[in-house]
Design an enzyme around this catalytic site. Sequence first.
Site, PDB file in Angstrom:
ATOM      1  N   CYS A  61       1.793  80.708  87.513  1.00  0.00           N
ATOM      2  CA  CYS A  61       1.523  80.979  86.098  1.00  0.00           C
ATOM      3  C   CYS A  61       2.677  81.708  85.440  1.00  0.00           C
ATOM      4  O   CYS A  61       2.960  81.491  84.260  1.00  0.00           O
ATOM      5  CB  CYS A  61       0.209  81.752  85.938  1.00  0.00           C
ATOM      6  SG  CYS A  61       0.116  83.256  86.914  1.00  0.00           S
ATOM      7  N   GLU A  67      -7.141  85.638  83.532  1.00  0.00           N
ATOM      8  CA  GLU A  67      -5.697  85.464  83.735  1.00  0.00           C
ATOM      9  C   GLU A  67      -5.450  83.973  83.596  1.00  0.00           C
ATOM     10  O   GLU A  67      -5.755  83.199  84.508  1.00  0.00           O
ATOM     11  CB  GLU A  67      -5.281  86.004  85.102  1.00  0.00           C
ATOM     12  CG  GLU A  67      -3.777  86.189  85.245  1.00  0.00           C
ATOM     13  CD  GLU A  67      -3.047  84.900  85.528  1.00  0.00           C
ATOM     14  OE1 GLU A  67      -2.483  84.310  84.572  1.00  0.00           O
ATOM     15  OE2 GLU A  67      -3.038  84.470  86.689  1.00  0.00           O
TER      16      GLU A  67
END
Length: 482
Positions: free
Chosen positions: A286, A252
């Site tokens: 993010c 990720e």
Amino acid sequence: MPDPETFSNVNQAKPIAMKDPLMSTITTVNPATGKNLDTYEEIDRAAAMAKVEACHEAFAKWKLKPAEDRAEVIKSIGQSLRDHKEELAQLMTAEVGKLIKDSRDEVELCAAICDYTANCGPAELASEPRNPSNAGRGIVTYSPIGVVYGIQPWNFPAYQVIRYAIANLMAGNGVLLKHAANCTGSGLKIAEIFEAGGLPENLFTVMVISHDVSDEVIQHDKVRGVTLTGSDKAGKHIAEQAGKVLKPTVLELGSNDAYLVLEDADLDVAVEVCSQARLYNNGQTCINGKRFIVTEKVYDAFLEKFVEHFKGVKTGDPTADDSDMGPMARSDLRDTLQEQVDESVKNGAKIECGGAIPDGEGAFYPATILTGVQKGQPAYDDELFGPVASVIRAKDDDDAIRLANDSRYGLGGGIISKNEERAVELAATHFDTGMVFVNVYGVADPSMPFGGVKNSGHGREHGGFGMREFVNAKSIFIGQPE
């Protein structure tokens, strides 16, 4: 040796956790005050390998438990998180500067992940009957593979850990954690909370180790899978290390998420959603919105409202109820952000508000808006991991989608439009990301898959997907063909 934490999208500059190579210690620092919090000793290679072995021994017993029994423990861990919510929230805020209300919400999200996993896990992992052509019948089973090693960042000290750890514990795997240096205390506290929730000893193990030792952990034959949250540069390094020994990874990675304000957008909704998308978690997420692509028809009106909103954001003590934003997690990260802003301005961007490091203690940075953002500037090409919004003008809706996809990243994004049906069609067909938010901003939900494409990584967590990332989907053929 490359330093994955340094390369992380949440650790872009040299670590400020002040690791002393002679003493092998980590000192955590409160980013709101600059004062030291605690000091931790790293363990050496031999001690780290012993912990891997101990985790594998715990896994060998854990995998034999029925999924329903594992689910009961997972549910108990969720309750333990709620029981220790304030203690963990205060520690996270002290270590990384999160608003205290956001830290409390983060712990609640972690508990909800435990609840969801406990409720859905047994069904997700249940054996499935099949009808093969070469046997009387078939069964597909989902078997745990062993010890899974997670390397996690600081921006969500609890959630990043819970997201991969709980899914893998439910699947029957053992779990190792190397947490970011500046939230070492939070990682160790989570281990205590897991133990208080009834998790067997050594099944979840925190590794306070150097990056060189971390690479050796990946090579250990008892480690069967590796997961990382970090930058694309960190992902390449970890994928290379895991690939050398043919181990699966979930990555990720960073992103430069685009939020589109289409021609028919409600501008009040657009400003509210886009402000949340950029400033949540002090702008250090993010899937924060980072590029705000606004169609020509509504550009001027949106920008005026957006700047007015940002100018009203109060930055201050993250434990105070009236603070809208706390500090960035480290002063060196703030310095890196300022360098990205300065480089963008040098190449044609314009500061509409903010854009300068304030005087005083702490790693604070103001809510900032840049316009005139274009290719070749960090504000367009890279991930600005802090409260800086890049506003980009698009000719029309089609041009906005083109600009959104003009990125090496593909984690999340958003669309603001009164025509939700059309927005959903654009999201499903044209948006090249793993997640899209329509007229809303959100971080994650246990029931929905989380992950990206392109340089934002591969693999999925949540929504049942995470429980199957590190399992052996095993085919069993029974009897003669009928």
